[in-house]
Scaffold this motif. Structure first.
Motif, PDB file in Angstrom:
ATOM      1  N   ARG A  77      43.422  71.797  14.139  1.00 51.04           N
ATOM      2  CA  ARG A  77      41.933  71.785  14.492  1.00 51.04           C
ATOM      3  C   ARG A  77      41.182  72.910  14.418  1.00 51.04           C
ATOM      4  N   LEU A  78      40.560  72.869  13.096  1.00 54.50           N
ATOM      5  CA  LEU A  78      40.268  74.016  13.016  1.00 54.50           C
ATOM      6  C   LEU A  78      38.335  74.379  13.034  1.00 54.50           C
ATOM      7  N   VAL A  79      38.368  75.026  13.546  1.00 49.20           N
ATOM      8  CA  VAL A  79      36.954  75.757  14.135  1.00 49.20           C
ATOM      9  C   VAL A  79      35.951  75.975  12.652  1.00 49.20           C
ATOM     10  N   PRO A  80      35.033  76.240  12.543  1.00 52.66           N
ATOM     11  CA  PRO A  80      34.251  77.465  11.425  1.00 52.66           C
ATOM     12  C   PRO A  80      34.766  78.396  10.952  1.00 52.66           C
ATOM     13  N   GLY A  81      35.318  79.046   9.662  1.00 61.02           N
ATOM     14  CA  GLY A  81      35.472  80.350   9.244  1.00 61.02           C
ATOM     15  C   GLY A  81      37.098  80.486   9.419  1.00 61.02           C
ATOM     16  N   GLN A  82      37.650  78.922   9.748  1.00 60.10           N
ATOM     17  CA  GLN A  82      39.005  79.519  10.104  1.00 60.10           C
ATOM     18  C   GLN A  82      39.592  78.573   8.671  1.00 60.10           C
ATOM     19  N   TRP A  83      41.274  79.072   8.107  1.00 62.70           N
ATOM     20  CA  TRP A  83      41.628  78.877   7.103  1.00 62.70           C
ATOM     21  C   TRP A  83      43.057  78.464   7.781  1.00 62.70           C
ATOM     22  N   VAL A  84      43.851  76.721   7.172  1.00 64.14           N
ATOM     23  CA  VAL A  84      45.375  76.796   7.127  1.00 64.14           C
ATOM     24  C   VAL A  84      45.774  76.715   6.141  1.00 64.14           C
ATOM     25  N   SER A  96      65.682  66.894  -8.470  1.00 64.98           N
ATOM     26  CA  SER A  96      63.965  67.450  -8.180  1.00 64.98           C
ATOM     27  C   SER A  96      63.722  68.246  -7.098  1.00 64.98           C
ATOM     28  N   TYR A  97      62.236  69.422  -7.488  1.00 63.66           N
ATOM     29  CA  TYR A  97      62.042  69.926  -6.160  1.00 63.66           C
ATOM     30  C   TYR A  97      60.923  69.432  -6.518  1.00 63.66           C
ATOM     31  N   TRP A  98      59.805  70.151  -5.071  1.00 61.08           N
ATOM     32  CA  TRP A  98      58.346  70.052  -5.166  1.00 61.08           C
ATOM     33  C   TRP A  98      58.227  70.826  -4.365  1.00 61.08           C
ATOM     34  N   LEU A  99      57.357  71.823  -4.418  1.00 52.94           N
ATOM     35  CA  LEU A  99      56.707  72.395  -2.881  1.00 52.94           C
ATOM     36  C   LEU A  99      55.336  71.881  -3.292  1.00 52.94           C
ATOM     37  N   ASP A 100      54.759  71.646  -2.116  1.00 60.43           N
ATOM     38  CA  ASP A 100      53.321  71.392  -1.812  1.00 60.43           C
ATOM     39  C   ASP A 100      52.765  72.730  -1.053  1.00 60.43           C
ATOM     40  N   THR A 101      51.620  72.915  -1.906  1.00 63.63           N
ATOM     41  CA  THR A 101      50.747  73.614  -0.785  1.00 63.63           C
ATOM     42  C   THR A 101      49.474  73.447  -0.583  1.00 63.63           C
ATOM     43  N   PHE A 102      49.250  73.195   0.887  1.00 63.34           N
ATOM     44  CA  PHE A 102      48.147  72.996   1.095  1.00 63.34           C
ATOM     45  C   PHE A 102      46.509  73.824   1.284  1.00 63.34           C
ATOM     46  N   ASN A 103      46.005  74.362   0.823  1.00 65.50           N
ATOM     47  CA  ASN A 103      44.868  75.551   1.831  1.00 65.50           C
ATOM     48  C   ASN A 103      43.730  74.173   1.998  1.00 65.50           C
ATOM     49  N   VAL A 104      43.135  74.780   2.974  1.00 59.60           N
ATOM     50  CA  VAL A 104      42.479  74.291   3.774  1.00 59.60           C
ATOM     51  C   VAL A 104      41.445  75.026   4.246  1.00 59.60           C
ATOM     52  N   ALA A 105      39.783  75.411   4.384  1.00 60.37           N
ATOM     53  CA  ALA A 105      39.232  76.204   4.866  1.00 60.37           C
ATOM     54  C   ALA A 105      38.030  75.090   4.948  1.00 60.37           C
ATOM     55  N   GLU A 150      45.634  86.203   3.636  1.00 62.23           N
ATOM     56  CA  GLU A 150      46.187  85.187   5.585  1.00 62.23           C
ATOM     57  C   GLU A 150      45.558  84.711   5.839  1.00 62.23           C
ATOM     58  N   PRO A 151      46.340  83.376   5.920  1.00 64.40           N
ATOM     59  CA  PRO A 151      45.744  81.945   6.563  1.00 64.40           C
ATOM     60  C   PRO A 151      44.941  82.669   8.040  1.00 64.40           C
ATOM     61  N   THR A 152      44.598  81.459   8.556  1.00 59.35           N
ATOM     62  CA  THR A 152      44.267  81.517  10.031  1.00 59.35           C
ATOM     63  C   THR A 152      45.211  80.837  10.823  1.00 59.35           C
ATOM     64  N   LEU A 153      46.075  80.386   9.876  1.00 59.29           N
ATOM     65  CA  LEU A 153      47.120  79.351  10.610  1.00 59.29           C
ATOM     66  C   LEU A 153      47.728  79.239   9.432  1.00 59.29           C
ATOM     67  N   LEU A 154      49.186  79.353  10.021  1.00 61.95           N
ATOM     68  CA  LEU A 154      50.064  78.744   8.758  1.00 61.95           C
ATOM     69  C   LEU A 154      51.108  77.709   9.598  1.00 61.95           C
ATOM     70  N   VAL A 155      51.663  76.677   8.338  1.00 64.07           N
ATOM     71  CA  VAL A 155      51.989  75.402   9.133  1.00 64.07           C
ATOM     72  C   VAL A 155      53.757  75.741   8.162  1.00 64.07           C
ATOM     73  N   ASP A 156      55.074  75.562   8.614  1.00 66.57           N
ATOM     74  CA  ASP A 156      55.710  75.739   7.135  1.00 66.57           C
ATOM     75  C   ASP A 156      56.576  74.526   7.171  1.00 66.57           C
ATOM     76  N   GLU A 157      56.897  73.606   6.986  1.00 64.04           N
ATOM     77  CA  GLU A 157      57.484  72.389   7.281  1.00 64.04           C
ATOM     78  C   GLU A 157      58.549  72.274   6.021  1.00 64.04           C
TER      79      GLU A 157
END
Length: 157
Positions: free
Chosen positions: A99-106, A124-133, A145-152
């Motif tokens: 859960r992001l508050v205004p001004g944060q990004w993941v 074959s391989y994929w890497l999906d990166t989602f940047n959300v502000a 650098e992101p406010t939050l990093l989720v590495d799955e």
């Protein structure tokens, strides 16, 4: 409230698992300058082995991107969806939504490995990166650098 979404998909085969090709793949950016797109769209960047991991940019309706986004009033709930159930690695336990508050990004990253049904073609391989502000941001937001990093990312051998 403004929501900015950038989806980066990097794809490769076993030919880019080592040596110079792997070095090029590993040096591919995880974030790009934000391009102006309509408010209900996501910036989409694709990089693949066959193009030497050169970025190709486009846009997609944000509902067609592998994310669940829900405005909860003063926060934005973000959860990356695992679309490809037949890909590896298995994900029996997934992290919770953020859960992001205004001004944060993941930055949320997921990797996959696929093989053909008959095993005829290479993996074959994929890497999906989602940047959300959440909230107003400048064009360089995803270069920091992101406010939050989720590495799955899991083992894909």
């Amino acid at each position: 409230m403004e929501i900015t979404v950038q989806w980066i998909r990097t794809s490769w085969t076993k030919h880019s698992r080592g040596g110079e090709a792997a070095a090029r793949r590993n040096s591919a950016p995880r974030g790009f300058l934000v391009s102006p797109v309509p408010s209900s769209f996501a910036q989409v960047i694709q990089m693949s082995e066959r193009d030497g991991f050169e970025p190709h940019e486009g846009e997609k309706d944000v509902r067609q991107v592998g994310l669940s986004l829900r405005d909860e009033g003063d926060r934005l709930r973000v959860l990356a969806r695992v679309e490809q159930l037949f890909g590896l690695p298995p994900r029996p336990r997934r992290p919770p939504a953020v859960r992001l508050v205004p001004g944060q990004w993941v930055r949320w990253q997921l990797n996959y490995r696929f093989s053909s049904a008959a095993g005829i073609r290479d993996w074959s391989y994929w890497l999906d990166t989602f940047n959300v502000a959440y909230g107003p941001v400048g064009p360089k937001v995803f270069l920091s650098e992101p406010t939050l990093l989720v590495d799955e990312c899991g083992p894909v051998r």
